[in-house]
Design a protein around this motif. Sequence first.
Motif, PDB file in Angstrom:
ATOM      1  N   LYS A  54       0.964  -1.178  -0.049  1.00  0.00           N
ATOM      2  CA  LYS A  54       0.173  -0.122  -0.066  1.00  0.00           C
ATOM      3  C   LYS A  54       0.922   1.274   0.052  1.00  0.00           C
ATOM      4  O   LYS A  54       2.151   1.242   0.636  1.00  0.00           O
ATOM      5  N   ILE A  78       0.501   5.954  -0.065  1.00  0.00           N
ATOM      6  CA  ILE A  78      -0.345   6.829   0.234  1.00  0.00           C
ATOM      7  C   ILE A  78       0.156   8.197  -0.416  1.00  0.00           C
ATOM      8  O   ILE A  78       1.356   8.544  -0.200  1.00  0.00           O
ATOM      9  N   ARG A 133      -5.559   6.819  -0.574  1.00  0.00           N
ATOM     10  CA  ARG A 133      -4.641   5.245  -0.280  1.00  0.00           C
ATOM     11  C   ARG A 133      -4.564   4.763  -1.582  1.00  0.00           C
ATOM     12  O   ARG A 133      -5.589   4.697  -2.333  1.00  0.00           O
ATOM     13  N   HIS A 168      -9.560   6.491  -2.850  1.00  0.00           N
ATOM     14  CA  HIS A 168      -8.736   5.134  -2.807  1.00  0.00           C
ATOM     15  C   HIS A 168      -8.438   4.675  -4.551  1.00  0.00           C
ATOM     16  O   HIS A 168      -9.163   4.982  -4.926  1.00  0.00           O
TER      17      HIS A 168
END
Length: 131
Positions: free
Chosen positions: A3, A5, A10, A43
């Motif tokens: 992941k 950011i 995100r 996202h």
Amino acid sequence: MYKLIIGNIRITVSDDSISREQATAAARQSIAAAQGQGKVLSHIEITKGETGLDIIPTEKTGHRQSRKTIKQSMLDGMQVAIQEKLYPTGTFSNKDLWYDGDTGQEWTGNAVSDARDELVKAFESWASTIK
């Protein structure tokens, strides 16, 4: 799977074979495209597809209602400043005292609280007329 950011967005990259540079570039491109359309993303999911990277953006829900105009933002800032000035929160501040630094005058008691309440009501009334 990893992941990332970017800002407050995100990013989920589901395939480890996608480099961070590729994922970042694809996410930034998706963010720029969404901003061009007036959308705000919350996202982005990036996967490896048959023809390259598949990018699945998710728009932030309810963002239009929560967004402010520049005038509303300024009025909110004025409201906070008024609250801080008229209703001090310091431990050593006397809530029933007002001191004028220019003239050296000092007021105490109900006159102070009545004047504060009147000024806050007048500001709120005026602020409600601003569109």
